[in-house]
Design a protein around this motif. Structure first.
Motif, PDB file in Angstrom:
ATOM      1  N   THR B  54       0.854  -1.182   0.000  1.00 28.98           N
ATOM      2  CA  THR B  54       0.000   0.000   0.000  1.00 28.98           C
ATOM      3  C   THR B  54       0.895   1.238   0.000  1.00 28.98           C
ATOM      4  OG1 THR B  54      -1.933   1.002   1.046  1.00 28.98           O
ATOM      5  CG2 THR B  54      -0.210   0.224   2.517  1.00 28.98           C
ATOM      6  N   ARG B  55       0.323   2.330  -0.419  1.00 32.79           N
ATOM      7  CA  ARG B  55       1.076   3.600  -0.459  1.00 32.79           C
ATOM      8  C   ARG B  55       1.016   4.303   0.881  1.00 32.79           C
ATOM      9  NH1 ARG B  55       4.343   3.836  -4.835  1.00 32.79           N
ATOM     10  NH2 ARG B  55       3.985   1.622  -5.088  1.00 32.79           N
ATOM     11  N   PHE B  56       2.008   5.125   1.205  1.00 36.38           N
ATOM     12  CA  PHE B  56       2.002   5.857   2.472  1.00 36.38           C
ATOM     13  C   PHE B  56       2.998   7.014   2.363  1.00 36.38           C
ATOM     14  CE2 PHE B  56       6.152   4.273   3.496  1.00 36.38           C
ATOM     15  CZ  PHE B  56       6.197   3.050   2.867  1.00 36.38           C
ATOM     16  N   ASP B  57       2.963   7.899   3.336  1.00 29.68           N
ATOM     17  CA  ASP B  57       3.966   8.959   3.432  1.00 29.68           C
ATOM     18  C   ASP B  57       4.849   8.669   4.623  1.00 29.68           C
ATOM     19  OD1 ASP B  57       2.878  10.498   1.296  1.00 29.68           O
ATOM     20  OD2 ASP B  57       1.249  11.068   2.653  1.00 29.68           O
ATOM     21  N   GLY B  58       6.084   9.111   4.541  1.00 33.01           N
ATOM     22  CA  GLY B  58       7.013   8.904   5.653  1.00 33.01           C
ATOM     23  C   GLY B  58       8.242   8.139   5.205  1.00 33.01           C
ATOM     24  N   GLU B  59       9.092   7.887   6.202  1.00 32.83           N
ATOM     25  CA  GLU B  59      10.368   7.243   5.905  1.00 32.83           C
ATOM     26  C   GLU B  59      10.318   5.800   6.389  1.00 32.83           C
ATOM     27  OE1 GLU B  59      14.809   7.365   7.754  1.00 32.83           O
ATOM     28  OE2 GLU B  59      13.635   9.210   7.905  1.00 32.83           O
ATOM     29  N   LEU B  60      10.565   4.856   5.491  1.00 27.15           N
ATOM     30  CA  LEU B  60      10.464   3.451   5.876  1.00 27.15           C
ATOM     31  C   LEU B  60      11.548   2.640   5.178  1.00 27.15           C
ATOM     32  CD1 LEU B  60       8.986   1.160   7.320  1.00 27.15           C
ATOM     33  CD2 LEU B  60       7.368   1.078   5.449  1.00 27.15           C
ATOM     34  N   GLU B  61      12.286   1.909   5.977  1.00 25.09           N
ATOM     35  CA  GLU B  61      13.273   0.989   5.412  1.00 25.09           C
ATOM     36  C   GLU B  61      12.993  -0.413   5.913  1.00 25.09           C
ATOM     37  OE1 GLU B  61      17.342   1.851   6.041  1.00 25.09           O
ATOM     38  OE2 GLU B  61      17.370   3.548   4.665  1.00 25.09           O
ATOM     39  N   VAL B  62      12.879  -1.343   4.993  1.00 24.02           N
ATOM     40  CA  VAL B  62      12.735  -2.753   5.354  1.00 24.02           C
ATOM     41  C   VAL B  62      13.931  -3.475   4.756  1.00 24.02           C
ATOM     42  CG1 VAL B  62      11.305  -4.813   5.110  1.00 24.02           C
ATOM     43  CG2 VAL B  62      10.230  -2.578   5.359  1.00 24.02           C
ATOM     44  N   LEU B  63      14.776  -4.045   5.606  1.00 25.01           N
ATOM     45  CA  LEU B  63      16.016  -4.689   5.161  1.00 25.01           C
ATOM     46  C   LEU B  63      16.828  -3.736   4.285  1.00 25.01           C
ATOM     47  CD1 LEU B  63      14.348  -8.098   4.318  1.00 25.01           C
ATOM     48  CD2 LEU B  63      15.791  -7.657   6.294  1.00 25.01           C
ATOM     49  N   GLY B  64      16.798  -2.478   4.653  1.00 29.41           N
ATOM     50  CA  GLY B  64      17.580  -1.477   3.943  1.00 29.41           C
ATOM     51  C   GLY B  64      16.964  -0.981   2.652  1.00 29.41           C
ATOM     52  N   MET B  65      15.736  -1.448   2.338  1.00 31.39           N
ATOM     53  CA  MET B  65      15.111  -1.026   1.085  1.00 31.39           C
ATOM     54  C   MET B  65      13.815  -0.261   1.354  1.00 31.39           C
ATOM     55  SD  MET B  65      15.541  -4.468  -1.235  1.00 31.39           S
ATOM     56  CE  MET B  65      15.362  -5.662   0.076  1.00 31.39           C
ATOM     57  N   ASP B  66      13.471   0.590   0.411  1.00 35.71           N
ATOM     58  CA  ASP B  66      12.193   1.292   0.505  1.00 35.71           C
ATOM     59  C   ASP B  66      11.123   0.439  -0.178  1.00 35.71           C
ATOM     60  OD1 ASP B  66       9.959   2.891   0.232  1.00 35.71           O
ATOM     61  OD2 ASP B  66      11.119   4.715  -0.119  1.00 35.71           O
ATOM     62  N   PRO B  67      10.125  -0.028   0.587  1.00 38.51           N
ATOM     63  CA  PRO B  67       9.129  -0.923  -0.012  1.00 38.51           C
ATOM     64  C   PRO B  67       8.315  -0.288  -1.135  1.00 38.51           C
ATOM     65  CG  PRO B  67       8.634  -0.507   2.318  1.00 38.51           C
ATOM     66  CD  PRO B  67       9.907   0.198   2.012  1.00 38.51           C
ATOM     67  N   ARG B  68       8.324   1.036  -1.202  1.00 40.40           N
ATOM     68  CA  ARG B  68       7.575   1.673  -2.283  1.00 40.40           C
ATOM     69  C   ARG B  68       8.241   1.445  -3.628  1.00 40.40           C
ATOM     70  NH1 ARG B  68       6.873   6.924   1.393  1.00 40.40           N
ATOM     71  NH2 ARG B  68       8.888   6.074   2.004  1.00 40.40           N
ATOM     72  N   ARG B  69       9.545   1.155  -3.567  1.00 44.72           N
ATOM     73  CA  ARG B  69      10.248   0.811  -4.812  1.00 44.72           C
ATOM     74  C   ARG B  69      10.638  -0.652  -4.761  1.00 44.72           C
ATOM     75  NH1 ARG B  69      14.049   4.744  -3.434  1.00 44.72           N
ATOM     76  NH2 ARG B  69      12.794   6.594  -3.115  1.00 44.72           N
ATOM     77  N   GLY B  70      10.251  -1.395  -5.739  1.00 44.34           N
ATOM     78  CA  GLY B  70      10.695  -2.774  -5.832  1.00 44.34           C
ATOM     79  C   GLY B  70      10.165  -3.680  -4.752  1.00 44.34           C
ATOM     80  N   ARG B  71       8.832  -3.809  -4.688  1.00 41.94           N
ATOM     81  CA  ARG B  71       8.220  -4.780  -3.791  1.00 41.94           C
ATOM     82  C   ARG B  71       8.806  -6.170  -4.028  1.00 41.94           C
ATOM     83  NH1 ARG B  71       5.153  -8.535  -5.393  1.00 41.94           N
ATOM     84  NH2 ARG B  71       4.791  -7.495  -7.372  1.00 41.94           N
ATOM     85  N   HIS B  72       9.016  -6.525  -5.307  1.00 40.04           N
ATOM     86  CA  HIS B  72       9.459  -7.890  -5.599  1.00 40.04           C
ATOM     87  C   HIS B  72      10.869  -8.159  -5.086  1.00 40.04           C
ATOM     88  CE1 HIS B  72      10.967  -5.560  -8.995  1.00 40.04           C
ATOM     89  NE2 HIS B  72      11.826  -6.524  -9.230  1.00 40.04           N
ATOM     90  N   GLU B  73      11.669  -7.082  -4.941  1.00 39.04           N
ATOM     91  CA  GLU B  73      13.005  -7.278  -4.365  1.00 39.04           C
ATOM     92  C   GLU B  73      12.899  -7.591  -2.877  1.00 39.04           C
ATOM     93  OE1 GLU B  73      16.007  -7.520  -5.649  1.00 39.04           O
ATOM     94  OE2 GLU B  73      15.145  -7.340  -7.665  1.00 39.04           O
TER      95      GLU B  73
END
Lengths: 309, 283
Positions: B54-73
């Motif tokens: 889902t889309r959101f505003d704010g700063e988020l890192e999951v395993l060092g990646m931004d989930p908004r870019r490259g969900r499949h990664e």
């Protein structure tokens, strides 16, 4: 890791009935009818009613038990007495006519497949499973397009080729014992292989030519939150009304409708590979291709944002 | 140890409604985090944000990646089970195994098959033929055979009976968790996961109302059974929650030392369920 093969397989798992069972049953039914007709007429010798047509006259022959040879004689002698080009055309019409049911079903199946392709998994929430796998959105969308525009047509093509083949085999069996060259009268003028290649070319051309249409369907499939079919048909109709009011013409609508129609079905002329090449390099095809790619890019973008509905 | 999730100021709006209001939290590697809140608190939205669903505003890192870019990664290293029944009904069990094997590098086919043999699910069955509980078992077996760094479970046992729920968490803890994987579980059935957790996040109306480790909990919160004679004195320490219990008062205090409270009655650490009720009713 090459994910593509399994993504294509997945589509066939989900749509096995319309991709595999339906064409097999249809082809099987047509083959069954041809073979049982042959058995009934030629072997069992039941009463048959055969109408023979050519340009000048139409003759009806009532066939009973022992008279069946006479009817086949007449049919084959007519065929062999035709000038070569007309014989080719007659056989083309028979064989092409035989392929029409499967081509029509194919068009409907692909149409409805693309409508639900990016919609159903949002509806049943399984998108949450598919998206939990490391498969990119562009691969997902491309797998669906390759399935609908190339693989499914290939399955239908194999089925209709089998039907045509069986017709010629049955025709050959019927010709045994009659004074005709099976090769010269039936097989050679049918040009089966080149006709098949032409049809393959047409179906591939369809994929390019109709890309704006298919792109539109898959875009709506990725976007609509209810009744995608209604949007797919409704928006172009609404657009045509607006276009008519604004410009007094329907240029865009007609262009779109042209690209939406099946190229290998509605034809007064024979399918010709040369026609295809001219159409392929036409600017209209190129514009359609670009519009189609843009719509597919839009569908991919929407898929990325897509959520359960 | 590094954080697998680093979230700062996550906000999510659906029109005028703010589903998440500026929430921030971290998830340490190797932890089991309970994301707990009432229905509609924003649990699912938080988890979906982590996964790029889902889309959101704010700063988020999951395993060092931004989930908004490259969900499949991200999905190469994260697994997700949404509440029961997101496996498509037409999918055959053996095909599900083939599919994951064909798209996921971290999938151990033999392990999945071994896990499924322990259940009553047979490879030839379709999802539509399985009961709700079996679908969850299937999904869990598939996911347990994938080697990932973060496992996200969104109400994984919702609507299942107690036997399934218990065996679900037993399998998760005994057969899966090995401290290389972090787990985030959202639920509103607090009691069942209490013993599993290393960390706790309470969320209500899109805001985090509590975030601490289970080790910190006894220092932060105390529950005291106060006799009628001490009620006046106890109220001066402003309990966050107070209820009648067997003629006495059970009070929960926040940031009041056990020494201070010792004179009022027997002090112990509140259960997560009681603490949950206390925090949710506050204010």
């Amino acid at each position: 890791m090459n994910q593509f093969p399994i993504l294509l397989k997945r589509e066939f798992w989900e749509h096995r009935n319309t991709f595999i069972v339906l064409p097999l049953v249809t082809a099987g039914f047509m083959i069954f009818m041809m073979v049982s007709l042959y058995i009934a007429v030629d072997i069992v010798g039941i009463k048959a009613h055969i109408t023979l047509d050519n340009d000048e006259s139409s003759r009806e022959v009532i066939v009973e038990g022992g008279q069946v040879d006479e009817a086949f004689d007449l049919m084959f002698s007519k065929l062999s007495n035709l000038p070569p080009s007309e014989r080719e055309h007659t056989l083309y019409q028979i064989l092409h006519g035989l392929s029409l049911p499967l081509l029509a079903i194919l068009w409907v199946v692909v149409f409805f497949y693309l409508i639900v392709s990016l919609y159903d998994d949002r509806k049943d929430r399984s998108i949450l499973f598919w998206k939990s796998m490391p498969v990119s959105d562009i691969k997902t969308v491309l797998a669906k397009l390759v399935t609908g525009l190339i693989l499914v047509p290939a399955v239908y093509l194999v089925c209709l080729a089998s039907v045509q083949l069986v017709l010629l085999i049955v025709g050959s069996l019927a010709a045994i014992g009659h004074d005709v060259s099976i090769w010269a009268v039936l097989w050679e003028p049918s040009h089966l292989f080149s006709r098949w290649l032409t049809l393959i070319a047409y179906l591939l051309f369809q994929a390019i030519w109709s890309l704006p249409f298919y792109g539109w369907i898959i875009l709506v499939s990725a976007w609509a939150n209810s009744v995608p079919l209604a949007w797919i048909i409704g928006i172009p109709i609404a657009f045509s009304v607006v276009e008519r009011i604004v410009s007094n013409k329907n240029l865009v609508t007609e262009w779109f409708a042209d690209h939406a129609s099946p190229v290998a079905i509605a034809h007064d002329q024979e399918l010709q590979i040369t026609d295809l090449l001219t159409r392929l390099i036409d600017i209209d095809t190129l514009v359609g291709l670009l519009v189609g790619l843009a719509l597919i890019a839009g569908a991919t973008w929407l898929r990325g944002r897509g959520d359960e509905i | 140890m590094s954080d697998v999730v680093h979230a700062r100021g996550i906000t999510k709006r659906f029109g005028d409604f703010e589903a998440l209001r500026d929430i921030s939290f971290d998830i340490e590697a190797g932890s089991i985090v309970g994301l707990i809140g009432p229905n509609g608190a924003g649990k699912t939205t938080t988890l979906k944000s982590l996964l790029g669903l889902t889309r959101f505003d704010g700063e988020l890192e999951v395993l060092g990646m931004d989930p908004r870019r490259g969900r499949h990664e991200i999905m190469k290293r994260v697994c997700f089970i949404a509440d029961v029944g997101v496996l498509p009904r037409w999918l055959k069990v053996s095909d599900a195994i083939d599919y994951i094997g064909g798209v996921h590098e971290g999938f151990d086919r033999d392990k999945a098959e071994a896990l499924l043999r322990e259940t009553k699910i047979s490879p030839g069955q379709k999802v539509r033929q399985l009961s709700k509980g079996m679908v969850t078992q299937l999904h869990l077996s598939l996911v347990m055979a994938i080697e990932v760094e973060l496992l996200v479970l969104d109400e994984p046992t919702l609507g299942l009976d107690i036997l399934f729920r218990k065996s679900f968490y037993d399998r998760l803890l005994n057969d899966y968790f090995d401290h290389n994987t972090s787990i985030v579980i959202s639920t509103h059935q607090v009691e069942e996961i209490e013993s599993l957790l290393t960390h706790l996040i309470f969320i209500d109306e899109g805001q985090i109302v509590l975030s601490c480790s289970m080790e910190e909990l006894p220092n932060l919160y105390s529950e005291v059974l106060v006799g009628p004679e001490n009620v006046e004195r106890a109220l001066k320490h402003s309990p966050i929650h107070s209820r009648e219990m067997l003629g006495k008062r059970s009070m929960i205090f926040e940031n009041v030392s056990a020494v201070t409270l010792g004179g009022l009655g027997e002090v112990h650490t509140p259960s997560i369920a009681d603490l949950f009720v206390a925090k949710m009713q506050k204010g």
